[in-house]
Design an enzyme around this catalytic site. Structure first.
Site, short mmCIF file in Angstrom:
data_model
loop_
_atom_site.label_atom_id
_atom_site.label_comp_id
_atom_site.label_asym_id
_atom_site.label_seq_id
_atom_site.Cartn_x
_atom_site.Cartn_y
_atom_site.Cartn_z
N GLU A 47 -68.54 32.52 53.67
CA GLU A 47 -69.59 31.96 52.95
C GLU A 47 -70.73 33.39 52.81
O GLU A 47 -71.28 33.54 51.63
CB GLU A 47 -70.71 31.03 53.59
CG GLU A 47 -69.73 29.66 53.79
CD GLU A 47 -69.20 29.69 55.18
OE1 GLU A 47 -68.49 30.51 55.51
OE2 GLU A 47 -69.12 28.39 55.47
N TRP A 165 -25.60 39.76 54.97
CA TRP A 165 -26.91 39.12 54.83
C TRP A 165 -26.61 37.67 54.44
O TRP A 165 -25.96 37.57 53.38
CB TRP A 165 -27.74 39.63 53.66
CG TRP A 165 -27.98 41.14 53.87
CD1 TRP A 165 -27.16 42.10 53.57
CD2 TRP A 165 -29.15 41.60 54.56
NE1 TRP A 165 -28.07 43.47 53.65
CE2 TRP A 165 -28.93 43.23 54.57
CE3 TRP A 165 -30.25 41.28 55.37
CZ2 TRP A 165 -29.81 43.91 55.24
CZ3 TRP A 165 -31.08 41.98 56.15
CH2 TRP A 165 -30.81 43.55 55.90
N ASP A 195 -28.98 42.26 67.61
CA ASP A 195 -29.31 42.51 66.31
C ASP A 195 -30.09 43.84 65.98
O ASP A 195 -30.24 44.35 65.04
CB ASP A 195 -29.99 41.49 65.55
CG ASP A 195 -28.80 40.31 65.40
OD1 ASP A 195 -27.54 40.59 65.78
OD2 ASP A 195 -29.21 39.00 65.23
C1 AOF Z 1 -67.46 28.92 58.77
N1 AOF Z 1 -67.17 29.97 57.79
O1 AOF Z 1 -65.53 31.62 57.32
C2 AOF Z 1 -65.25 30.38 59.31
C3 AOF Z 1 -65.79 29.40 60.08
O2 AOF Z 1 -67.26 33.11 66.70
P1 AOF Z 1 -67.79 32.74 65.15
O3 AOF Z 1 -69.14 33.01 65.04
O4 AOF Z 1 -66.92 33.65 64.33
O5 AOF Z 1 -67.56 31.34 64.92
C4 AOF Z 1 -65.95 30.68 64.84
C5 AOF Z 1 -66.13 29.45 64.38
O6 AOF Z 1 -66.71 29.13 63.26
C6 AOF Z 1 -64.63 28.82 64.28
O7 AOF Z 1 -63.87 28.31 65.37
C7 AOF Z 1 -64.79 27.62 63.17
O8 AOF Z 1 -65.27 26.48 63.78
C8 AOF Z 1 -65.92 28.23 62.12
N2 AOF Z 1 -65.07 29.00 61.23
N3 AOF Z 1 -67.19 28.93 59.80
O9 AOF Z 1 -68.69 28.45 58.20
C9 AOF Z 1 -65.94 30.62 58.02
N4 AOF Z 1 -64.29 31.22 59.57
ZN ZN Z 2 -69.99 30.30 59.53
#
Ligand code: AOF
Ligand code: ZN
Length: 331
Positions: A47, A165, A195
């Protein structure tokens, strides 16, 4: 939301242990004015990037996000604060955040007067970019995709051990796209000895991908010096065990969420026997071998009623090969 999903897909492999999330911001007239994706851990959430691109044009507009915006101070401040500060009037998200620390964003936004809608294309997001992270959040262990290439009669190598392959160039290119999206590629020590695979992710033009997944070799004995997995093309972890649950625990501890298991048959059989394969991706080439190494080794099945049953999620052509995607019955 489809544009947000595309941003999330591009972020896969670079965000773990955080989820790959995508976001799009529309202005008050409904024009796209920004988009973003989760940055590597410690960096901004999706966001924040989308709002930065939109600037003042976000005011009175709509934010579309694949995951419910977080309401917590984690490594970064709450996305709800950023959305409110930007003056967004409406937030549409796909999947509710199951992480108790981060959840509650929808309520916070609604209480502040923002129009909030959840659930848009939720199934598509949950089966797509958020699949592995949702699985890891629910179970505490990484999501495992077992990928193999085999002849139509289910063999991954001919009687003399040769395997290059079996599948087509199209299928091999697709596997590299898959490798670029995961956190770790797992192979048994036996496969490394037999491999000498590089276990790296290449781009469509054959050059190494800029970001490489962790290479993981499973097995008790040493890896011979000079093996390609020990070169500096990517990081390699040697897990000295034969126990799949221990392998996944070691990977979890390193923040790995999305795992591609690439053989050989004995290791894959052990993962299937332990119930630790969450998805099967089979590339079946229209060739018959009649003898040779089966794709899957012993998997704890002695009689037909003990078969590990799967449900087919999709069947597509991959060049001349058939690609089957299946998940355990009950998932
Ligand atoms: C969002 N937008 O793009 C993501 C979210 O440790 P932090 O502060 O980075 O928070 C991680 C947590 O935030 C993650 O476990 C999930 O619940 C949420 N991720 N939330 O609003 C995002 N990546
Ligand atoms: Zn967030």
């Amino acid at each position: 939301m489809r544009a947000a999903i595309a941003r999330a897909e591009d972020a896969r492999g670079a965000t773990s242990p955080n989820p790959p999330v995508g976001a799009v911001v529309l202005d008050a007239d409904g024009l796209v004015v920004g988009s973003g994706a989760t940055q590597p851990p410690g960096g901004p959430h999706a966001e924040v990037g989308a709002l930065a691109e939109a600037g003042e044009r976000a005011r009175g507009g709509t934010a579309v996000v694949t995951l419910e915006p977080c309401a917590h101070h984690g490594r970064t401040p709450p996305c709800t604060d950023a959305l409110l500060a930007a003056g967004v009037a409406r937030v549409v998200y796909a999947v509710a955040d199951p992480n108790p620390r981060a959840a509650g964003g929808a309520r916070v936004l609604a209480d502040a007067g923002v129009l909030v809608e959840g659930g848009l294309l939720a199934d598509e997001v949950a089966a797509g970019p958020l699949r592995a992270w949702l699985h890891a959040t629910a179970t505490g262990r990484p999501h495992v995709t077992w990928k193999y290439a085999a002849s139509l009669d289910g063999r991954s190598a001919a009687a003399d051990g040769t395997s290059r392959w079996i599948s087509s160039e199209t299928s091999r290119a697709e596997v590299h796209r898959l490798r670029r999206q995961v956190d770790a590629i797992v192979a048994g020590r036996g496969t490394v000895l037999a491999d000498d695979p590089a276990l790296t992710a290449r781009q469509d033009d054959g050059t190494p991908a800029p970001r490489q997944p962790l290479r993981v070799v499973v097995g008790l004995g040493d890896i011979p010096a000079g093996a390609r997995v020990l070169d500096d093309a990517a990081e390699t972890l040697h897990v000295r065990t034969r126990e799949p649950a221990e392998v996944l625990a070691a990977l979890s501890a390193r923040g790995v969420v999305d795992v591609l298991l690439e053989g050989g048959p004995a290791l894959a059989g052990a993962f299937v026997a332990a119930g630790l394969v969450d998805r099967v991706l089979a590339y079946l080439a229209p060739a018959l071998l009649g003898a040779g190494t089966p794709a899957l080794g012993a998997a704890g099945v002695s009689t037909i009623t003990g078969a590990h049953r799967f449900r087919v999620e999709g069947v597509t052509m991959s060049g001349p090969d058939v690609r089957v995607c299946a998940v355990p019955v009950g998932d």
